[in-house]
Each structure stands twice: as C-alpha cells, then as structure tokens.
Design a protein around this motif. Structure first.
Motif, PDB file in Angstrom:
ATOM      1  N   THR A   1      -2.523   8.373   6.358  1.00 32.06           N
ATOM      2  CA  THR A   1      -3.477   8.182   7.448  1.00 32.06           C
ATOM      3  C   THR A   1      -3.173   6.905   8.240  1.00 32.06           C
ATOM      4  O   THR A   1      -4.049   6.289   8.826  1.00 32.06           O
ATOM      5  CB  THR A   1      -4.943   8.239   6.956  1.00 32.06           C
ATOM      6  OG1 THR A   1      -5.809   8.186   8.094  1.00 32.06           O
ATOM      7  CG2 THR A   1      -5.278   7.091   6.040  1.00 32.06           C
ATOM      8  N   ASP A   2      -1.877   6.553   8.238  1.00 26.64           N
ATOM      9  CA  ASP A   2      -1.410   5.391   8.999  1.00 26.64           C
ATOM     10  C   ASP A   2      -0.498   5.878  10.125  1.00 26.64           C
ATOM     11  O   ASP A   2       0.491   6.560   9.860  1.00 26.64           O
ATOM     12  CB  ASP A   2      -0.634   4.464   8.052  1.00 26.64           C
ATOM     13  CG  ASP A   2      -0.238   3.157   8.721  1.00 26.64           C
ATOM     14  OD1 ASP A   2      -0.259   3.081   9.968  1.00 26.64           O
ATOM     15  OD2 ASP A   2       0.106   2.216   7.990  1.00 26.64           O
ATOM     16  N   PRO A   3      -0.836   5.538  11.382  1.00 22.04           N
ATOM     17  CA  PRO A   3       0.024   5.956  12.506  1.00 22.04           C
ATOM     18  C   PRO A   3       1.468   5.460  12.380  1.00 22.04           C
ATOM     19  O   PRO A   3       2.364   6.007  13.019  1.00 22.04           O
ATOM     20  CB  PRO A   3      -0.650   5.313  13.726  1.00 22.04           C
ATOM     21  CG  PRO A   3      -2.060   5.076  13.318  1.00 22.04           C
ATOM     22  CD  PRO A   3      -2.029   4.819  11.839  1.00 22.04           C
TER      23      PRO A   3
ATOM     24  N   LYS B   1       0.834  -1.215   0.000  1.00 24.82           N
ATOM     25  CA  LYS B   1       0.000   0.000   0.000  1.00 24.82           C
ATOM     26  C   LYS B   1       0.865   1.261   0.000  1.00 24.82           C
ATOM     27  O   LYS B   1       0.682   2.165  -0.827  1.00 24.82           O
ATOM     28  CB  LYS B   1      -0.907   0.045   1.255  1.00 24.82           C
ATOM     29  CG  LYS B   1      -2.000  -0.991   1.275  1.00 24.82           C
ATOM     30  CD  LYS B   1      -2.866  -0.860   2.524  1.00 24.82           C
ATOM     31  CE  LYS B   1      -2.175  -1.268   3.811  1.00 24.82           C
ATOM     32  NZ  LYS B   1      -1.800  -2.700   3.883  1.00 24.82           N
ATOM     33  N   THR B   2       1.783   1.333   0.965  1.00 32.04           N
ATOM     34  CA  THR B   2       2.582   2.549   1.118  1.00 32.04           C
ATOM     35  C   THR B   2       3.520   2.749  -0.078  1.00 32.04           C
ATOM     36  O   THR B   2       3.632   3.863  -0.606  1.00 32.04           O
ATOM     37  CB  THR B   2       3.379   2.483   2.434  1.00 32.04           C
ATOM     38  OG1 THR B   2       2.435   2.393   3.511  1.00 32.04           O
ATOM     39  CG2 THR B   2       4.239   3.706   2.622  1.00 32.04           C
ATOM     40  N   THR B   3       4.159   1.669  -0.513  1.00 32.06           N
ATOM     41  CA  THR B   3       5.042   1.740  -1.682  1.00 32.06           C
ATOM     42  C   THR B   3       4.253   2.257  -2.889  1.00 32.06           C
ATOM     43  O   THR B   3       4.732   3.093  -3.654  1.00 32.06           O
ATOM     44  CB  THR B   3       5.621   0.331  -1.976  1.00 32.06           C
ATOM     45  OG1 THR B   3       6.258  -0.137  -0.785  1.00 32.06           O
ATOM     46  CG2 THR B   3       6.620   0.371  -3.108  1.00 32.06           C
TER      47      THR B   3
ATOM     48  N   ILE C   1      -4.728   8.621  -0.589  1.00 35.47           N
ATOM     49  CA  ILE C   1      -4.711   8.406   0.860  1.00 35.47           C
ATOM     50  C   ILE C   1      -4.117   7.027   1.162  1.00 35.47           C
ATOM     51  O   ILE C   1      -4.658   6.009   0.731  1.00 35.47           O
ATOM     52  CB  ILE C   1      -6.128   8.488   1.465  1.00 35.47           C
ATOM     53  CG1 ILE C   1      -6.863   9.749   0.971  1.00 35.47           C
ATOM     54  CG2 ILE C   1      -6.055   8.465   2.990  1.00 35.47           C
ATOM     55  CD1 ILE C   1      -8.300   9.862   1.475  1.00 35.47           C
ATOM     56  N   ASP C   2      -2.998   7.014   1.873  1.00 34.69           N
ATOM     57  CA  ASP C   2      -2.367   5.747   2.272  1.00 34.69           C
ATOM     58  C   ASP C   2      -3.005   5.258   3.567  1.00 34.69           C
ATOM     59  O   ASP C   2      -2.896   5.900   4.606  1.00 34.69           O
ATOM     60  CB  ASP C   2      -0.856   5.961   2.464  1.00 34.69           C
ATOM     61  CG  ASP C   2      -0.143   4.670   2.847  1.00 34.69           C
ATOM     62  OD1 ASP C   2      -0.685   3.578   2.562  1.00 34.69           O
ATOM     63  OD2 ASP C   2       0.963   4.752   3.423  1.00 34.69           O
ATOM     64  N   CYS C   3      -3.706   4.118   3.505  1.00 36.43           N
ATOM     65  CA  CYS C   3      -4.460   3.613   4.663  1.00 36.43           C
ATOM     66  C   CYS C   3      -3.655   2.615   5.480  1.00 36.43           C
ATOM     67  O   CYS C   3      -2.795   1.917   4.959  1.00 36.43           O
ATOM     68  CB  CYS C   3      -5.730   2.924   4.181  1.00 36.43           C
ATOM     69  SG  CYS C   3      -6.904   4.061   3.420  1.00 36.43           S
TER      70      CYS C   3
HETATM   71 MG   LIG Z   1       1.760   0.994   4.783  1.00 39.48          MG
END
Ligand SMILES: [Mg+2]
Ligand SMILES: Nc1ncnc2c1ncn2[C@@H]1O[C@H](COP(=O)(O)OP(=O)(O)OP(=O)(O)O)[C@@H](O)[C@H]1O
Length: 257
Positions: A39-41, A16-18, A124-126
């Motif tokens: 939006t990921d802690p 997801k983040t990549t 939006i990165d979840c």
């Molecule tokens: Mg991620």
C-alpha cells in the motif's frame, strides 16, 4: 480466518518493506497461506518480489477506484503460497478519489472481508506517512508490526507511534493490538544499538521480538533480483533471521491459543 497485520512506522527507511517481504516469504515457506498487500506508491514490495510495477494489469489503485474487484488484483509470486496485491505510483491518485468517498477509512477493511478466510496471514506494507492509505491499512489491521532501526531517533519515534496507535484505537479500530516491535539493521557492536534496544524493552516489554534483524548486505541485495532473501541466499544471516522471526511469530500464536 487470516490475521491482518500492518507493517508500519511513520519514519522512513527503517526496514518496513524488507520486513514485509521477508516475513511474508518466511511464513509462506513454513506452509502458511500468505497475502502481502503493497500500500505504498513507491511499490517497493512489488518490485522486490519481482513484479514489473510499471506494467501492472491490476493494482490496489484499481480496487480503490472501483474499476476492479479484489480477486482481480491478486498476483502470484515465485513462492506458491505467497500472493501479492501490487502497487505503483498510480496509487497516489487513489488517495484523492478515496477522500471524496463515504467510509473512506474503512474501504480496505471492507474489501478484505470477502477474501481473508483464504489466507492464514495478510501483511500490509505501509508507506512512511500517515496518509489515508496508511489509515486504511491501520483500520483493516488486527495487529501492528513495527520495525525500528536502532538509532537515537528511534526513541523519538516511540511517542509518535504511540500517539498514532491510540488515535486509531480510539476512533476507527478499538481492537487494534501491537503484534510486535522488531529491531532492524541491528549491530551489537554499537553501544547505542544496545541502549535503544534496552529502552524499547522498557516501554514495550515482551512486545519486543527476541529475534533481532542484523544489518546484512544480502537483505539489501535481494530486492534488486526480485526475490525474497530466502530464495536469493537462504544461508545468509538476513535470511536466517527472518526465518527465525517467522518461527517466533508462529510460536507466539500457539502460546496465545
Ligand atoms: Mg517501504
Ligand atoms: N537488515 C538490513 N540490513 C541491511 N540493509 C537493510 C536491512 N533492512 C533494510 N535494509 C536496506 O535499507 C533500506 C531501507 O529499507 P526498507 O526499504 O525496507 O525500509 P522502509 O521502512 O520500507 O522504507 P520506506 O519508509 O521508504 O518505505 C533499503 O535499501 C534496504 O535494502
């Protein structure tokens, strides 16, 4: 009006983040104005773009708690047309604050109304869960981009994903659509990868992107240098694949009118 796309999959570690970082950067490199919202802690999108997440002057947390407005938490990145709203571990606390608020599911959606016209794309990165933070992203989103790793458990993930998607559509966001399913960490020599890919095409048809993201070590290295892969090593297979994905996304847009 900027299109809002949530990069989501409840399964952890699927890319997801990549995908969020590198799709955002590739779209920005082709001249689009892009905002990436972390939006990921875990704050991986923030650190992956070279932001010191332990010393933020403002973050998504401040928006959710009402101590800052959205213009005050948007930061520059090393690409001129790519901006980011960063996050760090503090964001976990926002979840609690939010849960006590009226309209707790629509907070992000409402906050984005005032700025979305300034961008072509908002990604939006979840986080890998169905928390209130993810719910806010899915309610704010026009579309859903789902990275999937080509492994056996990806198929189990499909039913979970479709359940969540239908739940959101039926409750808070009837116009939510699937932007695309992206196969990540693909290894064509692996017959299981090809099987998973065929299965996904059976379920989702042309929603599965033609672009495949290969397993490529440069993609894993780039974040530790605080750079999207196109600024770290543009000639790598990983960089080329995300540039191709951006082209495919832009092409789909044109053909959809
Ligand atoms: Mg991620
Ligand atoms: N195409 C790829 N080739 C090689 N490594 C990759 C690729 N995509 C992602 N990775 C690596 O795999 C790990 C997980 O990727 P990533 O952080 O993007 O997943 P995620 O879905 O955001 O994870 P989480 O659910 O924890 O947020 C990271 O170490 C990342 O660098």
């Amino acid at each position: 009006m900027g299109k809002i796309t949530a990069v989501a999959n409840q399964k952890g570690g699927v890319g997801k983040t990549t995908t969020a970082i590198n799709t955002a950067a590739s779209l920005a490199a082709s001249g689009k104005r892009v905002l990436l919202i972390d939006t990921d802690p875990q704050g991986n999108s923030s650190s992956g773009l070279g932001i010191d997440k332990d010393n933020l002057s403002g973050s998504l947390y401040d928006l959710y708690t009402g101590s800052k407005n959205i213009d005050e938490i948007i930061m520059d990145t090393s690409l001129p047309s790519l901006m980011i709203i960063p996050s760090n571990i503090e964001l976990i606390g926002a979840e609690l604050e939010l849960s006590a608020k009226d309209g707790r599911e629509t907070f992000l959606k409402n906050s984005l109304e005032t700025i979305r016209h300034q961008y072509d794309y908002i990604l939006i990165d979840c986080p890998p869960s169905l928390s209130l933070l993810t719910l806010n992203a899915l309610v704010a989103a026009d579309t859903l981009l789902v990275p999937m790793q080509c492994e056996y458990y990806a198929l189990e993930g499909i039913s979970m994903l479709l359940r969540t998607f239908n739940l959101i559509k039926d409750s808070f966001n009837p116009s939510l659509e699937i932007e695309g399913i992206l196969l990540t960490m693909f290894d064509g020599r692996n017959s299981l990868a090809n099987q998973v890919s065929d299965e996904l095409k059976k379920h989702f048809g042309d929603k599965v992107y033609k672009t495949l993201i290969p397993r490529n070590v440069t993609l894993a290295e780039a974040p530790s240098h605080g750079k999207p892969v196109i600024l770290y090593d543009v000639r790598s297979k990983g960089a080329q694949s995300y540039l191709e994905l951006a082209k495919e996304i832009l092409g789909n847009e044109t053909s959809a009118g």
